[in-house]
Design a protein around this motif. Structure first.
Motif, short mmCIF file in Angstrom:
data_model
loop_
_atom_site.label_atom_id
_atom_site.label_comp_id
_atom_site.label_asym_id
_atom_site.label_seq_id
_atom_site.Cartn_x
_atom_site.Cartn_y
_atom_site.Cartn_z
N MET A 170 0.87 -1.17 0.00
CA MET A 170 0.00 0.00 0.00
C MET A 170 0.91 1.22 0.00
SD MET A 170 -3.06 0.72 2.65
CE MET A 170 -4.01 2.23 2.59
N CYS A 208 1.67 5.10 0.06
CA CYS A 208 1.05 6.35 0.47
C CYS A 208 2.07 7.48 0.49
CB CYS A 208 0.40 6.21 1.84
SG CYS A 208 -0.92 5.00 1.84
N LEU A 257 -3.44 4.91 10.42
CA LEU A 257 -4.23 4.07 9.50
C LEU A 257 -3.57 2.69 9.36
CD1 LEU A 257 -6.50 3.78 7.34
CD2 LEU A 257 -4.83 4.56 5.67
N ALA A 270 -1.64 1.21 11.45
CA ALA A 270 -1.77 0.46 12.71
C ALA A 270 -3.15 -0.18 12.78
CB ALA A 270 -1.53 1.39 13.90
N GLU A 271 -4.17 0.57 12.40
CA GLU A 271 -5.52 -0.02 12.40
C GLU A 271 -5.62 -1.19 11.44
OE1 GLU A 271 -8.59 2.78 11.66
OE2 GLU A 271 -8.31 3.83 13.56
N GLN A 272 -4.92 -1.07 10.34
CA GLN A 272 -4.96 -2.14 9.35
C GLN A 272 -4.15 -3.34 9.79
OE1 GLN A 272 -6.49 -2.10 6.36
NE2 GLN A 272 -7.22 0.00 6.39
N ARG A 273 -3.39 -3.16 10.88
CA ARG A 273 -2.49 -4.23 11.33
C ARG A 273 -1.60 -4.71 10.17
NH1 ARG A 273 -4.75 -2.67 15.38
NH2 ARG A 273 -5.68 -3.92 17.03
N GLU A 306 -1.17 10.60 10.52
CA GLU A 306 -2.47 10.03 10.14
C GLU A 306 -2.30 8.70 9.42
OE1 GLU A 306 -6.07 11.89 8.37
OE2 GLU A 306 -4.88 13.71 8.69
N TYR A 307 -1.37 8.68 8.48
CA TYR A 307 -1.16 7.45 7.74
C TYR A 307 -0.66 6.34 8.63
CZ TYR A 307 -2.23 8.81 2.98
OH TYR A 307 -2.89 9.16 1.85
#
Lengths: 336, 336
Positions: free
Chosen positions: A93, A95, A110, A112-115, A106-107
DNA sequence: CACCCGTCATGAATCGATTCATGCACGTCA
DNA sequence: TGACGTGCATGAATCGATTCATGACGGGTG
C-alpha cells in the motif's frame, strides 16, 4: 456474498475441509480436493482477507510511506519494494506523506488499524517521534533513505555525504573554484548530508568553506527549482557551478538558466541528484548522482520480511548503506 | 496486543460500552465516556480494522489501479483520488498494473480478497474481461481515463478526440501541412482517439489523410520516445511537425531531435499530451494538451463514494467527460 | 402508589476463516 | 482377533469489534 460455508454445503463437506483444500491441499484426498475446487470455481468463491487476518493477527499488506510521489525517485523505490513484496505474496500500500508530519501521523495510525505486516517509511517528522506509534504497536518498520539514529530499526540508505562529495569533486576537477548548493528544507538529513559532502570535497581540494554558497528552496520540486534558479541568477558574480539537492530542483534551475539565455555547461555547470529518468531526458542531459532507488526499495522490503518471518526476539536490526554513483552528462562537461 | 476487552475490563464497563464510546459517543454518559477514553489512551488501544471490516462486510479502502506510476499524469490522478477519499475517511491503495493484463488480474483479485470498498481503474486489458471479476463480486468500480463501452459502470475521462484535434489544429495553424503522430500500443483507446482527433483536424483543414504519418512506439515512456525520435529522423523528407501520444514520448523525441542538432521549434515543432510538470520544465518547454488529471482522480473517487453510499439498486451509472486544453509553449511556436 | 418513559449499560450473537482435538474407517501386524 | 497406526474429515472454539434486544435505574405524571 458466498462464503466458505456455502462452498462446504454445496460440496457436501465441512468448512474445515474447504479450508484445508485452500491452505493445505496435501491433507485432503485427491477426490475431495477436486470436488471442492470445482465448487469453489463454480460459486466464484473468494476468501475474505479480513476474516483470515482477524484470525492470523496480521495482514498480508506492507505499507510504504514516501515523502513525495511526484518525485520519480520514490516511484522507483516503490517499484522495487512492490516487486519484492509481491514475490512473497504480500501486497503493498503506497502512500504519500507529502513531507507533512501530520499526514504522516495520520497514515501511520491508519496502518496500525490495518495491522499491516510492516511499514517501509521515509520519515517526514524530523524528531522521529511519529514512529513511536509503530513501536508501541510492535509493528516492525524499516527506514528508507534514512539511517536510524538509535538503531531502533533496520534501515536502507544511500551515503549522501559520499554523493555530495562526488558531485563537488566532479565540478572542482572541471576547474570550478566555487560553487552554489541549491538545498531544501534544512531538517531533511538528505539535504544536510549532501551539503556536508560538498563541503568536504571543497576542503579536500584546499578551498575555503566560503567557496560554497547556499540557496535554500522550501520544497524539493521543479517549481521551487525555478525560484531558486531566479535567485541564482541574481548572484554577483554569476556562479559557474551549481549542485542541487535533487534532480527536480536541478531541472527547475536548468529551466530558469535557459530562459536567461545562459548556456549550459559552457557558462554554468549543473549537477543534480537522484538520476531520475527525466534527468537524462532533459534537452541538456543532466549530470546527476545516481541512487540505486529500485534496489533500495527491494532491500527494504526484503529486510522487513526477514524481520517479520523469523522470531522477533532474535532479530538484529541492520543498517544497510548503499553507495551512490556519479553519472556525467552534458550539463557539466568540462568546457574546452 | 490490547483489544476492546482489555479496555472494557480496565474501565470496568462492558465491551459494548467501549464500542459505543468509539462509534456513538452521544449514547454514553459524559462520565463513562471520559473514563473509557482515558483507559484507551493509557493502554494505547487501536481498534482492529479487520474485525470491524469482517462485521461490516466491506473495508474502508479504495483501490486505484493505474497503467504506469512512472507517468506523472497518473501520479496526479492518484493525488486527486487520495485527497477526495481521505476526506471521507477512506484510505487509498495505489497499485500499478504496468499495462500488463496479468498484473491487472492479480491485483483485481487481491482487491476482491480485501473486500475493498471500490476500485478506480484504468484498465490494461483491452477486452475489459478482467473487470468481470469485480462485477461478479459486486465490487463497484469507476473507470478512469476510459469510457465504459457498455455503460456497465461509471467513468471519468477526457475527450481524447478533442485533444488530438486541438494539437493538430495548432500545428496546422502554424503553417504545417503534414505531421507525424508518435503513437503507442494500438489497443489503448487513448492512443487511438488522439490519432483520430488529429486526423479529423487535417480533414477539416482540407488536408488528405496521407498528411498524417504514424510512428508507433511499443511503450509510452521516455526511452520509447527516444527510439521513436530516431525513427522520425530517418524519415525523408524530414517532418516539420510532430504530435506525440503523451509527454513522456514527446520528451524522448525532443531529446533525440536535440541530439541531432535540429532546432525546436524552428526546424521541428513538437506537441505532447498530458502537460505533466516536466513538460514545462524541459529546456525547450513543451507545448502540450493538458488533462485535468487531479480533477479526474477526485471526480472518480467522488463518484465511487456516491455509488457505495446510496443504495446500490437506485444508482445510475454516469459517464463524465472532461475537456482538455491546449497549452502552447516554446516547442511549437510559429516560426517567424 | 402505580405506571411510563427516557437514559445508559449490558452481554450474547454475529461476521468468515483457521485450527486442532476428536473420531471414523480401513489396513496391518502380532 | 484385538491392538494399533494411518489417512481423512469433522465441527467447535477462536480472533476482535459491532449491534441489538434486554433490562436497570431514576424521575415525572396521573
Amino acid at each position: 456474498m458466498v462464503g466458505i460455508k456455502d462452498v462446504a454445503r454445496q460440496a457436501g463437506v465441512s468448512v474445515g475441509t474447504v479450508s484445508n483444500v485452500i491452505n493445505r491441499p496435501d491433507l485432503v484426498s485427491e477426490e475431495t480436493r477436486t470436488r471442492v475446487q470445482s465448487v469453489i470455481n463454480k460459486l466464484g468463491y473468494i476468501r475474505s482477507e479480513s476474516a483470515r487476518q482477524l484470525r492470523a493477527g496480521a495482514s498480508r499488506i506492507v505499507a510504504l510511506l514516501v515523502l513525495d510521489m511526484g518525485n520519480p525517485f520514490f516511484v522507483d523505490v516503490a517499484k522495487g519494494a512492490e516487486r519484492a513484496a509481491r514475490q512473497s505474496g504480500l501486497g503493498v500500500m503506497v502512500c504519500n506523506s507529502a513531507q507533512s508530519t501530520s499526514e504522516e501521523v495520520e497514515y501511520l495510525s491508519l496502518f496500525a488499524e490495518q495491522r499491516v505486516r510492516g511499514v517501509l517509511v521515509t520519515p517526514a517528522d524530523p524528531t522521529g517521534r511519529s514512529l513511536d506509534a509503530l513501536r508501541r504497536q510492535r509493528i516492525p518498520y524499516v527506514l528508507v533513505d534514512r539511517v536510524s539514529a538509535d538503531a531502533a530499526a533496520c534501515s536502507v540508505s544511500v551515503d549522501d555525504v559520499v554523493g555530495g562529495r562526488l558531485a563537488a569533486q566532479h565540478l572542482i576537477a572541471a576547474g570550478h573554484t566555487s560553487l552554489v548548493y541549491v538545498g531544501g528544507p534544512r531538517d531533511l538529513p538528505q539535504v544536510r548530508d549532501r551539503r556536508a559532502g560538498a563541503l568536504a570535497a571543497l576542503q579536500e581540494a584546499g578551498l575555503p568553506p566560503e567557496a560554497l554558497t547556499e540557496i535554500s528552496a522550501d520544497r524539493l520540486d521543479v517549481s521551487a527549482g525555478r525560484d531558486a534558479g531566479a535567485r541564482l541568477l541574481g548572484l554577483a558574480p554569476r556562479p559557474t557551478a551549481v549542485f542541487c539537492a535533487n534532480d527536480l530542483l536541478a531541472l527547475g534551475v536548468l529551466q530558469a538558466v535557459f530562459a536567461a539565455r545562459i548556456s549550459v555547461p559552457e557558462q554554468m555547470a549543473i549537477v543534480g541528484y537522484d538520476d531520475i529518468e527525466f534527468a537524462a531526458a532533459a534537452a541538456v542531459p543532466l549530470t546527476s548522482v545516481r541512487q540505486p532507488a529500485v534496489a533500495m526499495g527491494r532491500l527494504a522490503a526484503e529486510m522487513l520480511m526477514e524481520e517479520t518471518s523469523g522470531d522477533s526476539e532474535a532479530h538484529e536490526h541492520r543498517q544497510v548503506v548503499l553507495q551512490p554513483e556519479l553519472v556525467v552528462r552534458g550539463s557539466s562537461l568540462t568546457p574546452r
